[in-house]
Design a protein around this motif. Structure first.
Motif: not given
Length: 118
Positions: A53-76
């Protein structure tokens, strides 16, 4: 059955960027968490990032450098990786099918290699 196919890995110099994609097909529920894990040679697989949903978590070593996102219409689900470091070198796996954002996950992709040169 659910299938996950990752793409976007490759070789990049330190400081560079890559964008991983994971196409998910089959019996899918948008309520399920989707995540990225990685495994470096000689090391255990480790959590990288996940979204539910709107909850996102990162491991500490990648936070600020990596971004996770999703496109529900594309199931990606995507993982934008910036400011890459040699220690980010690993096989990156997409995961799907958890009610808890940290897993455990029921389905896994085959992985995509990310290599960061110094």
């Amino acid at each position: 059955q659910v299938q996950l196919v990752e793409s976007g890995g490759g070789l990049v110099q330190a400081g560079g960027s890559l964008r991983l994609s994971c196409a998910i097909s089959g019996r899918i529920f948008i309520t399920s968490a989707m995540g990225w894990y990685r495994q470096a040679p000689g090391k255990e697989r480790e959590f990288v990032a996940a979204i539910r949903w709107s909850a996102i978590e990162y491991r500490d070593s990648v936070r600020g450098r990596f971004t996770i996102s999703k496109d529900n219409a594309k199931n990606t689900v995507y993982l934008q990786m910036n400011s890459l470091k040699p220690e980010d070198t690993a096989i990156y796996y997409c995961a799907y099918g958890a009610t808890n954002i940290r897993g455990p996950y029921d389905y896994w992709g085959r992985g995509t290699q990310v290599t960061v040169s110094s």
